[in-house]
Design a protein around this motif. Structure first.
Motif, PDB file in Angstrom:
ATOM      1  N   ALA A   1       0.812  -1.218   0.000  1.00  0.00           N
ATOM      2  CA  ALA A   1       0.000   0.000   0.000  1.00  0.00           C
ATOM      3  C   ALA A   1       0.848   1.272   0.000  1.00  0.00           C
ATOM      4  CB  ALA A   1      -0.937   0.006   1.210  1.00  0.00           C
TER       5      ALA A   1
ATOM      6  N   ILE B   1      -2.806  -0.501   8.764  1.00  0.00           N
ATOM      7  CA  ILE B   1      -3.332  -1.865   8.844  1.00  0.00           C
ATOM      8  C   ILE B   1      -4.680  -1.955   8.130  1.00  0.00           C
ATOM      9  CG2 ILE B   1      -2.084  -2.459  10.944  1.00  0.00           C
ATOM     10  CD1 ILE B   1      -4.579  -1.785  12.560  1.00  0.00           C
ATOM     11  N   ASP B   2      -5.070  -3.186   7.780  1.00  0.00           N
ATOM     12  CA  ASP B   2      -6.277  -3.369   6.955  1.00  0.00           C
ATOM     13  C   ASP B   2      -7.522  -3.727   7.759  1.00  0.00           C
ATOM     14  OD1 ASP B   2      -5.727  -5.966   7.710  1.00  0.00           O
ATOM     15  OD2 ASP B   2      -5.568  -6.768   5.674  1.00  0.00           O
ATOM     16  N   THR B   3      -7.440  -3.698   9.077  1.00  0.00           N
ATOM     17  CA  THR B   3      -8.580  -4.059   9.937  1.00  0.00           C
ATOM     18  C   THR B   3      -8.587  -3.162  11.169  1.00  0.00           C
ATOM     19  OG1 THR B   3      -8.400  -6.379   9.233  1.00  0.00           O
ATOM     20  CG2 THR B   3      -9.669  -5.935  11.235  1.00  0.00           C
TER      21      THR B   3
ATOM     22  N   PRO C   1      -5.755   2.122  10.983  1.00  0.00           N
ATOM     23  CA  PRO C   1      -6.617   1.450  10.003  1.00  0.00           C
ATOM     24  C   PRO C   1      -6.850   2.349   8.779  1.00  0.00           C
ATOM     25  CG  PRO C   1      -7.549   1.339  12.228  1.00  0.00           C
ATOM     26  CD  PRO C   1      -6.440   2.352  12.267  1.00  0.00           C
ATOM     27  N   VAL C   2      -6.718   1.773   7.611  1.00  0.00           N
ATOM     28  CA  VAL C   2      -6.960   2.533   6.376  1.00  0.00           C
ATOM     29  C   VAL C   2      -8.468   2.658   6.146  1.00  0.00           C
ATOM     30  CG1 VAL C   2      -4.773   1.826   5.351  1.00  0.00           C
ATOM     31  CG2 VAL C   2      -6.813   0.418   4.983  1.00  0.00           C
TER      32      VAL C   2
ATOM     33  N   ASP D   1     -10.456   1.489   3.920  1.00  0.00           N
ATOM     34  CA  ASP D   1     -11.147   0.228   3.620  1.00  0.00           C
ATOM     35  C   ASP D   1     -11.437  -0.577   4.882  1.00  0.00           C
ATOM     36  OD1 ASP D   1     -11.198   0.817   0.949  1.00  0.00           O
ATOM     37  OD2 ASP D   1      -9.486  -0.459   0.419  1.00  0.00           O
ATOM     38  N   ALA D   2     -10.598  -0.414   5.900  1.00  0.00           N
ATOM     39  CA  ALA D   2     -10.822  -1.134   7.157  1.00  0.00           C
ATOM     40  C   ALA D   2     -12.109  -0.646   7.826  1.00  0.00           C
ATOM     41  CB  ALA D   2      -9.636  -0.937   8.091  1.00  0.00           C
TER      42      ALA D   2
ATOM     43  N   ALA E   1      -5.209   7.776   2.378  1.00  0.00           N
ATOM     44  CA  ALA E   1      -5.658   6.455   2.817  1.00  0.00           C
ATOM     45  C   ALA E   1      -6.189   6.463   4.240  1.00  0.00           C
ATOM     46  CB  ALA E   1      -4.511   5.448   2.709  1.00  0.00           C
TER      47      ALA E   1
ATOM     48  N   THR F   1       1.484  -9.051  11.228  1.00  0.00           N
ATOM     49  CA  THR F   1       0.075  -8.968  11.604  1.00  0.00           C
ATOM     50  C   THR F   1      -0.027  -8.478  13.039  1.00  0.00           C
ATOM     51  OG1 THR F   1       0.050 -11.292  12.312  1.00  0.00           O
ATOM     52  CG2 THR F   1      -0.612 -10.809  10.036  1.00  0.00           C
TER      53      THR F   1
ATOM     54  N   VAL G   1      -0.160  -3.138   5.941  1.00  0.00           N
ATOM     55  CA  VAL G   1      -0.133  -2.957   4.492  1.00  0.00           C
ATOM     56  C   VAL G   1       0.877  -1.897   4.058  1.00  0.00           C
ATOM     57  CG1 VAL G   1      -2.490  -3.766   4.167  1.00  0.00           C
ATOM     58  CG2 VAL G   1      -2.068  -1.331   4.600  1.00  0.00           C
TER      59      VAL G   1
ATOM     60  N   ALA H   1      -5.112  -8.273  11.820  1.00  0.00           N
ATOM     61  CA  ALA H   1      -4.882  -7.096  10.974  1.00  0.00           C
ATOM     62  C   ALA H   1      -3.489  -7.182  10.342  1.00  0.00           C
ATOM     63  CB  ALA H   1      -4.999  -5.817  11.806  1.00  0.00           C
TER      64      ALA H   1
END
Length: 226
Positions: free
Chosen positions: A77, A220-222, A134-135, A137-138, A106, A198, A206, A203
């Motif tokens: 990312a 992170i994505d979550t 968290p980004v 999308d999260a 982001a 992670t 990214v 999570a």
């Protein structure tokens, strides 16, 4: 007649004396010219060496540029981050973390949540922290009804956001097998190596090791829940 012979003899003697001197002078001029040419060639050779040194300096400058903030980051990312401006890695390194995050496209949802919780000054004034950020999308992955409920409850929102913050700067090496207390009071665990990490086994990082003026950020994505 005798006088004429004496005059001719005198002229001949004078010519004999002057001619070698003239030849010597001509020879000296020729040598001087050759010497000047040799000096010129020598100077040109020296100038050429200077240009080579300049080229080496340019290579050194290029190597120095690679040691900037962008060279420290990792993750797929990271490629979406602009190369220049306040939202670039070098730009973010100049600002405290909440301000820097506000310049990163982001992280706009996270920044809105931080603002709603009244945590902008708290994060900007902190000295040496790590933020698992968290980004967008999260947050988008959370059901809208649940997300709106959290955003409307400042105490709950504050607890969730501060759970993403550790009170020290963490290097990637520290994330390989780590357990860290958060500002919320709970604990986050990290695992991984190289460029794959992670958090809480759920999570994924990214884009990692992003530097701001007072924090190290791992996107992170979550969204993490206490």
């Amino acid at each position: 007649m005798r006088i004429n012979r004496i005059r001719r003899a005198t002229i001949a003697v004078t010519a004999a004396a002057v001619l070698p001197l003239s030849l010597a002078a001509c020879s000296s001029d020729d040598n001087g010219s050759s010497g000047d040419q040799g000096s010129s060639e020598s100077t040109e050779g020296t100038t050429g060496g200077g240009m080579d040194e300049g080229e080496d300096t340019g290579a050194d400058d290029s190597a120095q540029e690679e040691t900037g903030a962008a060279a420290q980051t990792f993750g797929a990312a990271c490629a979406a981050t602009p190369a220049e401006g306040p939202g670039s890695f070098d730009g973010m390194a100049l600002d405290p973390v909440a301000t820097a995050a506000g310049n990163n496209e982001a992280l706009t949802t996270l920044v809105s949540a931080v603002d709603a919780a009244g945590l902008v000054d708290t994060l900007n004034d902190a000295d040496g922290i790590t933020v698992f950020a968290p980004v967008n999308d999260a947050f988008a992955a959370i059901p809208e009804e649940d997300l709106n409920a959290v955003l409307a409850d400042q105490d709950m929102l504050t607890g969730i956001l501060t759970y993403h913050v550790v009170g020290e700067r963490l290097s990637p090496e520290q994330l390989e097998d780590g357990s860290f207390e958060t500002l919320q009071g709970g604990t986050v665990t990290t695992t991984g190596s190289g460029e794959s990490f992670t958090v809480n086994d759920e999570a994924a990082v990214v884009c990692g090791n992003v530097q701001t003026a007072n924090a190290t950020v791992y996107l992170i994505d979550t969204v993490l829940m206490p």
